[in-house]
Design a protein around this motif. Structure first.
Motif, PDB file in Angstrom:
ATOM      1  N   LEU A  27       0.518  -1.680   0.207  1.00 42.56           N
ATOM      2  CA  LEU A  27       0.000   0.013   0.930  1.00 42.56           C
ATOM      3  C   LEU A  27       0.170   1.113  -0.038  1.00 42.56           C
ATOM      4  CD1 LEU A  27      -2.865  -0.987   2.478  1.00 42.56           C
ATOM      5  CD2 LEU A  27      -2.907  -0.557  -0.162  1.00 42.56           C
ATOM      6  N   LEU A  28       2.319   1.506   0.579  1.00 38.71           N
ATOM      7  CA  LEU A  28       2.503   2.115   0.816  1.00 38.71           C
ATOM      8  C   LEU A  28       4.304   2.112  -0.055  1.00 38.71           C
ATOM      9  CD1 LEU A  28       2.390   2.726   4.745  1.00 38.71           C
ATOM     10  CD2 LEU A  28       0.900   4.142   3.067  1.00 38.71           C
ATOM     11  N   VAL A  29       4.650   1.696  -0.077  1.00 38.32           N
ATOM     12  CA  VAL A  29       6.071   1.596  -0.721  1.00 38.32           C
ATOM     13  C   VAL A  29       5.470   2.380  -2.351  1.00 38.32           C
ATOM     14  CG1 VAL A  29       8.005   0.644  -1.842  1.00 38.32           C
ATOM     15  CG2 VAL A  29       7.778  -0.040   0.873  1.00 38.32           C
ATOM     16  N   PRO A  30       4.699   1.480  -3.608  1.00 40.86           N
ATOM     17  CA  PRO A  30       4.263   1.649  -3.998  1.00 40.86           C
ATOM     18  C   PRO A  30       4.126   3.255  -4.719  1.00 40.86           C
ATOM     19  CG  PRO A  30       3.168   0.145  -4.159  1.00 40.86           C
ATOM     20  CD  PRO A  30       3.572   0.486  -2.625  1.00 40.86           C
ATOM     21  N   THR A 207      -2.890  14.978  -4.680  1.00 40.24           N
ATOM     22  CA  THR A 207      -3.616  13.462  -4.077  1.00 40.24           C
ATOM     23  C   THR A 207      -3.157  12.666  -3.854  1.00 40.24           C
ATOM     24  OG1 THR A 207      -3.698  13.338  -7.033  1.00 40.24           O
ATOM     25  CG2 THR A 207      -5.739  13.810  -6.192  1.00 40.24           C
ATOM     26  N   LEU A 208      -1.662  12.359  -4.638  1.00 46.41           N
ATOM     27  CA  LEU A 208      -0.890  11.278  -4.477  1.00 46.41           C
ATOM     28  C   LEU A 208      -0.199  11.553  -2.615  1.00 46.41           C
ATOM     29  CD1 LEU A 208       0.441   9.162  -5.373  1.00 46.41           C
ATOM     30  CD2 LEU A 208       2.912  10.646  -5.939  1.00 46.41           C
ATOM     31  N   GLU A 209      -0.241  12.128  -2.758  1.00 46.30           N
ATOM     32  CA  GLU A 209      -0.281  13.205  -0.961  1.00 46.30           C
ATOM     33  C   GLU A 209      -0.756  12.637  -0.483  1.00 46.30           C
ATOM     34  OE1 GLU A 209       3.632  14.010   0.150  1.00 46.30           O
ATOM     35  OE2 GLU A 209       3.703  13.410  -1.618  1.00 46.30           O
ATOM     36  N   GLY A 210      -2.266  12.850  -0.560  1.00 43.20           N
ATOM     37  CA  GLY A 210      -2.702  12.484   0.404  1.00 43.20           C
ATOM     38  C   GLY A 210      -3.078  10.661   0.432  1.00 43.20           C
ATOM     39  N   LEU A 211      -2.967  10.746  -0.271  1.00 44.72           N
ATOM     40  CA  LEU A 211      -3.674   9.226  -0.723  1.00 44.72           C
ATOM     41  C   LEU A 211      -2.481   8.330   0.416  1.00 44.72           C
ATOM     42  CD1 LEU A 211      -4.680   6.304  -1.849  1.00 44.72           C
ATOM     43  CD2 LEU A 211      -2.785   6.466  -3.501  1.00 44.72           C
ATOM     44  N   PHE A 212      -1.406   8.937   0.658  1.00 45.74           N
ATOM     45  CA  PHE A 212       0.031   8.834   0.962  1.00 45.74           C
ATOM     46  C   PHE A 212       0.259   8.673   2.331  1.00 45.74           C
ATOM     47  CE2 PHE A 212       4.125   8.874   3.339  1.00 45.74           C
ATOM     48  CZ  PHE A 212       4.918   7.396   2.654  1.00 45.74           C
ATOM     49  N   ALA A 213      -0.709   9.802   2.683  1.00 48.06           N
ATOM     50  CA  ALA A 213      -0.926  10.266   4.713  1.00 48.06           C
ATOM     51  C   ALA A 213      -2.163   9.422   5.120  1.00 48.06           C
ATOM     52  CB  ALA A 213      -1.128  11.054   4.328  1.00 48.06           C
ATOM     53  N   GLY A 214      -2.728   9.741   4.226  1.00 47.50           N
ATOM     54  CA  GLY A 214      -4.278   8.617   4.989  1.00 47.50           C
ATOM     55  C   GLY A 214      -3.787   7.106   4.594  1.00 47.50           C
ATOM     56  N   VAL A 219      -2.824   1.786   8.123  1.00 52.86           N
ATOM     57  CA  VAL A 219      -1.985   0.662   7.936  1.00 52.86           C
ATOM     58  C   VAL A 219      -1.648   0.652   9.466  1.00 52.86           C
ATOM     59  CG1 VAL A 219       0.207  -0.494   7.278  1.00 52.86           C
ATOM     60  CG2 VAL A 219      -1.714   0.197   5.834  1.00 52.86           C
ATOM     61  N   ALA A 220      -1.426   1.605  10.068  1.00 54.03           N
ATOM     62  CA  ALA A 220      -0.766   2.087  11.243  1.00 54.03           C
ATOM     63  C   ALA A 220      -1.807   1.296  12.695  1.00 54.03           C
ATOM     64  CB  ALA A 220      -0.229   3.807  11.058  1.00 54.03           C
ATOM     65  N   ALA A 221      -3.563   2.062  12.433  1.00 54.76           N
ATOM     66  CA  ALA A 221      -4.456   1.911  12.379  1.00 54.76           C
ATOM     67  C   ALA A 221      -3.976  -0.010  13.287  1.00 54.76           C
ATOM     68  CB  ALA A 221      -5.938   1.561  12.747  1.00 54.76           C
ATOM     69  N   VAL A 222      -4.193  -0.920  11.879  1.00 53.12           N
ATOM     70  CA  VAL A 222      -3.843  -2.455  11.698  1.00 53.12           C
ATOM     71  C   VAL A 222      -2.806  -2.539  12.304  1.00 53.12           C
ATOM     72  CG1 VAL A 222      -4.192  -4.367  10.337  1.00 53.12           C
ATOM     73  CG2 VAL A 222      -5.469  -1.699   9.669  1.00 53.12           C
ATOM     74  N   THR A 223      -1.864  -1.903  12.417  1.00 49.22           N
ATOM     75  CA  THR A 223      -0.640  -2.885  12.802  1.00 49.22           C
ATOM     76  C   THR A 223      -0.374  -2.274  14.140  1.00 49.22           C
ATOM     77  OG1 THR A 223       0.347  -0.888  11.889  1.00 49.22           O
ATOM     78  CG2 THR A 223       0.639  -2.939  10.701  1.00 49.22           C
TER      79      THR A 223
ATOM     80  N   HIS B  49       9.264   6.286   6.404  1.00 50.93           N
ATOM     81  CA  HIS B  49       7.719   7.441   5.618  1.00 50.93           C
ATOM     82  C   HIS B  49       6.986   6.823   5.840  1.00 50.93           C
ATOM     83  CE1 HIS B  49       9.671  11.027   2.792  1.00 50.93           C
ATOM     84  NE2 HIS B  49      10.838  10.097   2.968  1.00 50.93           N
ATOM     85  N   ALA B  50       6.430   5.347   5.588  1.00 55.35           N
ATOM     86  CA  ALA B  50       4.859   4.729   5.761  1.00 55.35           C
ATOM     87  C   ALA B  50       5.367   4.700   7.173  1.00 55.35           C
ATOM     88  CB  ALA B  50       5.608   3.373   5.462  1.00 55.35           C
ATOM     89  N   ILE B  51       5.760   4.677   7.892  1.00 52.71           N
ATOM     90  CA  ILE B  51       4.945   5.121   9.568  1.00 52.71           C
ATOM     91  C   ILE B  51       4.856   6.371   9.960  1.00 52.71           C
ATOM     92  CG2 ILE B  51       5.850   4.784  11.756  1.00 52.71           C
ATOM     93  CD1 ILE B  51       7.350   2.273  11.223  1.00 52.71           C
TER      94      ILE B  51
END
Lengths: 241, 56
Positions: A27-30, A207-214, A219-223, B49-51
């Motif tokens: 979800l994030l690295v791409p 929009t790419l930045e927004g997608l990344f931040a969201g 993902v953090a909520a799950v992990t 970046h991801a975290i």
């Protein structure tokens, strides 16, 4: 007991780290890789794109150094992926060690952790570690000009600590004063405000930045909830043994 | 269900152990998230970046 604490944290941290890696890689690295293409100029979104390497000045007048790391030009994706995976495991083991230390500390005050409570502790970690800092400094892809790094790290660290302690006071304060102090502690970093550059800039589409931040928060909520559950599970087991 | 049994077997953890485990954890977080040594920064780049750590 030291051995049991270390073992509980290690099992939980490694397992959560593997799940976090899967979510991050899919979800994030791409999104990071795509943003780097804008950063390097391989992709262009704005017709008059500002030069990403131009140094900008933040509110305090500190100069932000352009990122000169060779990393962004590293084309060895396998090496990069392996390093990222390794660091995921280190990071989540670190979070797990802190959680288990806090469980043991709560135990000294006569508070016994259950697996269900572990999920709540993990969720509190998510709030302290991701939600509160994101209100001022949301996760960003590479190539976004930002304020002075040390100032941002300081605000970030202060926010995580203040929110964590504030949540603990809210959860465990037995009178009205301690929870009230907790709310003030949680609010203070946002009253101070996060360090931001004087003007917004960046080469990737918003929009790419927004997608990344969201996605970073989702993902953090799950992990974090998974980490809370796993640390509590192994900690409860370790104490029975 | 078997709360009593569990409570009896639960030994109170000594403060030294708690401190050691907590400090190791903080050190791990510092390495992945905050330390600016370039080898660490480059290895942990995507994780930071991801975290959502402030990266660069």
């Amino acid at each position: 007991m030291l051995k049991r604490m270390l073992a509980s944290a290690l099992f939980a941290g490694l397992a959560a780290g593997v799940v976090a890696s899967v979510l991050h890689f899919t979800l994030l690295v791409p999104v990071i890789i795509e943003a780097e293409e804008y950063e390097s100029g391989a992709l262009v979104h704005f017709s008059s794109a500002p030069d990403a390497t131009t140094a900008i000045t933040d509110k305090q007048g500190a100069q932000e150094r352009p990122d000169t790391s060779l990393w962004h030009r590293d084309t060895n994706q396998l090496h990069r992926g392996i390093m990222t995976f390794g660091m995921e495991l280190v990071a989540y083991t670190g979070f797990a060690l802190v959680l288990v230390a806090l469980y043991a500390l709560a135990g000294r005050f006569g508070h016994r952790i259950t697996i269900r409570e572990g999920i709540l502790w993990g969720f509190a970690g998510f709030l302290a570690y991701n939600v509160a800092p994101a209100a001022g400094l949301p996760a960003e892809t590479p190539g976004i000009p930002a304020a002075d790094l040390a100032a941002r790290q300081m605000w970030w660290l202060g926010t995580v600590l203040a929110t964590g302690i504030g949540l603990a006071l809210l959860a465990f304060g037995r009178n009205l004063i301690l929870p009230a102090i907790g709310i003030v502690l949680i609010a203070i970093p946002h009253l101070i405000g996060a360090p931001h550059p004087q003007e917004y800039a960046g080469v990737a589409p918003p929009t790419l930045e927004g997608l990344f931040a969201g996605r970073s928060i989702a993902v953090a909520a799950v992990t974090w909830t998974l980490l809370g559950l796993l640390t509590a599970y192994f900690w409860v087991r370790a104490q029975r043994a | 269900m078997n709360t009593t049994v569990q409570t009896q077997t639960q030994a109170t953890t000594d403060l030294a152990s708690i401190a050691i485990v907590g400090l190791i954890g903080l050190a791990f977080i510092f390495i992945t998230g905050i330390a600016q040594a370039s080898v660490l920064h480059d290895s942990a780049h995507d994780v930071r970046h991801a975290i959502g750590f402030a990266c660069h």
